[in-house]
Design a protein around this motif. Structure first.
Motif, short mmCIF file in Angstrom:
data_model
loop_
_atom_site.label_atom_id
_atom_site.label_comp_id
_atom_site.label_asym_id
_atom_site.label_seq_id
_atom_site.Cartn_x
_atom_site.Cartn_y
_atom_site.Cartn_z
N PRO A 3 0.80 -1.24 0.00
CA PRO A 3 0.00 0.00 0.00
C PRO A 3 0.83 1.28 0.00
O PRO A 3 0.46 2.26 -0.65
N ALA A 4 1.96 1.31 0.70
CA ALA A 4 2.79 2.51 0.73
C ALA A 4 3.35 2.83 -0.66
O ALA A 4 3.41 4.00 -1.06
N GLU A 5 3.76 1.80 -1.40
CA GLU A 5 4.28 2.02 -2.75
C GLU A 5 3.20 2.56 -3.68
O GLU A 5 3.45 3.46 -4.49
N PHE A 7 0.51 4.27 -2.75
CA PHE A 7 0.22 5.63 -2.32
C PHE A 7 1.28 6.60 -2.83
O PHE A 7 0.96 7.67 -3.36
N ASN A 8 2.55 6.23 -2.72
CA ASN A 8 3.64 7.09 -3.20
C ASN A 8 3.58 7.29 -4.71
O ASN A 8 3.92 8.37 -5.21
N LYS A 9 3.13 6.28 -5.44
CA LYS A 9 2.97 6.40 -6.89
C LYS A 9 1.99 7.53 -7.22
O LYS A 9 2.24 8.35 -8.11
N TYR A 10 0.89 7.60 -6.48
CA TYR A 10 -0.10 8.64 -6.74
C TYR A 10 0.39 10.01 -6.26
O TYR A 10 0.09 11.02 -6.89
N LEU A 11 1.13 10.05 -5.18
CA LEU A 11 1.71 11.33 -4.75
C LEU A 11 2.61 11.88 -5.84
O LEU A 11 2.55 13.06 -6.17
N ASP A 12 3.43 11.01 -6.42
CA ASP A 12 4.32 11.43 -7.51
C ASP A 12 3.51 11.88 -8.73
O ASP A 12 3.81 12.90 -9.35
N LYS A 13 2.48 11.12 -9.07
CA LYS A 13 1.65 11.43 -10.25
C LYS A 13 1.05 12.83 -10.14
O LYS A 13 0.98 13.56 -11.12
N TYR A 14 0.64 13.21 -8.93
CA TYR A 14 -0.02 14.51 -8.74
C TYR A 14 0.93 15.58 -8.19
O TYR A 14 0.47 16.63 -7.74
#
Length: 97
Positions: A3-5, A7-14
């Motif tokens: 889940p952390a990976e 979540f971080n993917k979406y933080l980077d995307k936005y």
């Protein structure tokens, strides 16, 4: 992927960075928001609608502060999150990101 990976993917995307100074408090910062305050408002409204989020405030044109209850937030239906992500994805795409 854990889940952390994800979540971080979406933080980077936005284009969002997250600071977690204490349990129950998160600060979200994005260099995109000063030029596109509508995107900051979209994130703010999306977070405010989640069960477990007690407060989301604008700290500055580039930062949101969110207070939450992690035990409630963990029980959110994944379909709810996918729906929010699709809506945000369209808004960011329209803004050129």
């Amino acid at each position: 992927m854990n889940p952390a990976e994800i979540f971080n993917k979406y933080l980077d995307k936005y284009h969002i960075t997250m600071q977690h100074p204490e349990h129950g408090l998160v600060m979200l910062t994005s260099p995109v928001w000063p030029q596109h305050p509508d995107l900051q408002q979209a994130i703010l409204h999306a977070l405010q609608g989640l069960k477990g989020v007690s407060q989301v405030t604008v700290n500055s044109p580039e930062q949101l502060v969110m207070r939450y209850d992690s035990s409630t937030l963990r029980r959110i239906n994944p379909l709810t999150l996918f729906s929010i992500e699709r809506k945000l994805s369209r808004q960011y795409h329209q803004a050129g990101y």
